[in-house]
Design a protein around this motif. Sequence first.
Motif, short mmCIF file in Angstrom:
data_model
loop_
_atom_site.label_atom_id
_atom_site.label_comp_id
_atom_site.label_asym_id
_atom_site.label_seq_id
_atom_site.Cartn_x
_atom_site.Cartn_y
_atom_site.Cartn_z
N ALA A 1 0.85 -1.20 0.00
CA ALA A 1 0.00 0.00 0.00
C ALA A 1 0.88 1.24 0.00
N LEU A 2 0.39 2.27 -0.67
CA LEU A 2 1.03 3.58 -0.67
C LEU A 2 0.03 4.61 -0.17
N GLY A 3 0.52 5.56 0.61
CA GLY A 3 -0.38 6.58 1.14
C GLY A 3 0.26 7.94 1.12
N GLU A 4 -0.57 8.92 1.36
CA GLU A 4 -0.11 10.30 1.40
C GLU A 4 -0.85 11.03 2.50
N ALA A 5 -0.14 11.90 3.19
CA ALA A 5 -0.75 12.73 4.23
C ALA A 5 -0.31 14.17 4.03
N ARG A 6 -1.28 15.07 4.05
CA ARG A 6 -0.97 16.51 3.99
C ARG A 6 -1.01 17.01 5.43
N VAL A 7 0.08 17.60 5.87
CA VAL A 7 0.22 18.05 7.25
C VAL A 7 0.40 19.56 7.26
N VAL A 8 -0.42 20.22 8.04
CA VAL A 8 -0.40 21.68 8.12
C VAL A 8 0.29 22.12 9.40
N SER A 9 1.10 23.16 9.28
CA SER A 9 1.68 23.80 10.45
C SER A 9 0.59 24.69 11.04
N PHE A 10 0.20 24.41 12.28
CA PHE A 10 -0.99 25.03 12.84
C PHE A 10 -0.69 25.71 14.16
N ASP A 11 -1.17 26.95 14.29
CA ASP A 11 -1.04 27.70 15.54
C ASP A 11 -2.36 27.55 16.30
N PHE A 12 -2.31 26.77 17.38
CA PHE A 12 -3.51 26.47 18.15
C PHE A 12 -4.02 27.68 18.92
N LYS B 1 -4.03 30.77 17.69
CA LYS B 1 -4.70 31.61 16.70
C LYS B 1 -5.75 30.84 15.91
N ASN B 2 -5.76 29.51 16.07
CA ASN B 2 -6.68 28.64 15.32
C ASN B 2 -6.54 28.86 13.82
N ALA B 3 -5.27 28.89 13.37
CA ALA B 3 -5.00 29.15 11.96
C ALA B 3 -3.68 28.51 11.55
N SER B 4 -3.56 28.24 10.26
CA SER B 4 -2.29 27.73 9.75
C SER B 4 -1.25 28.85 9.76
N VAL B 5 0.00 28.45 9.89
CA VAL B 5 1.12 29.40 9.90
C VAL B 5 2.23 28.80 9.04
N PRO B 6 3.18 29.62 8.61
CA PRO B 6 4.30 29.06 7.84
C PRO B 6 5.02 27.95 8.62
N VAL B 7 5.48 26.95 7.87
CA VAL B 7 6.24 25.86 8.50
C VAL B 7 7.45 26.48 9.19
N PRO B 8 7.61 26.24 10.49
CA PRO B 8 8.74 26.83 11.22
C PRO B 8 10.09 26.41 10.62
#
Length: 146
Positions: A114-125, A127-134
């Motif tokens: 099996a092959l899989g993919e995951a999209r992972v977001v850098s998230f500021d909890f 601010k409840n918003a995505s932020v640039p990857v540190p």
Amino acid sequence: MSKSVKEILSAYPVVIEMPVSWGDMDAFGHVNNKRYFGYFEDARIAYFAQAKVAEVSGMASGIGPVLASTSCRFRAPLKFPDYLGVGARVVDIEEDRFTVEHAVASQNLGIIAALGEARVVSFDFTKNASVPVPQEWLRAIKALEG
């Protein structure tokens, strides 16, 4: 002699190994499709631990990785008993997210099942918003990926 799961997954910097559990099986006699997402998650968390993503992100600051989406392409059915390797590697990085590729290798079959993919977001909890990857994450990922 067949290849080990680590050899099959040699392109992945993080590989975890585990047996197929009897409880992973479904009524059709193979590993249930939902279980693959658990395998992926285990490998992704091992990747984060090795890259120290949660540590270097300063979780105290409220920034951490959040799963945005995941998918799986099933290539061959897995059955009990078997021994698996599950690989994880980062294949793409954007401003506020990155993509982790997963692969599940079967010792019995000698292939990637099996092959899989995951999209992972850098998230500021806070601010409840995505932020640039540190930058610390980027450095850690680059070091792990070589």
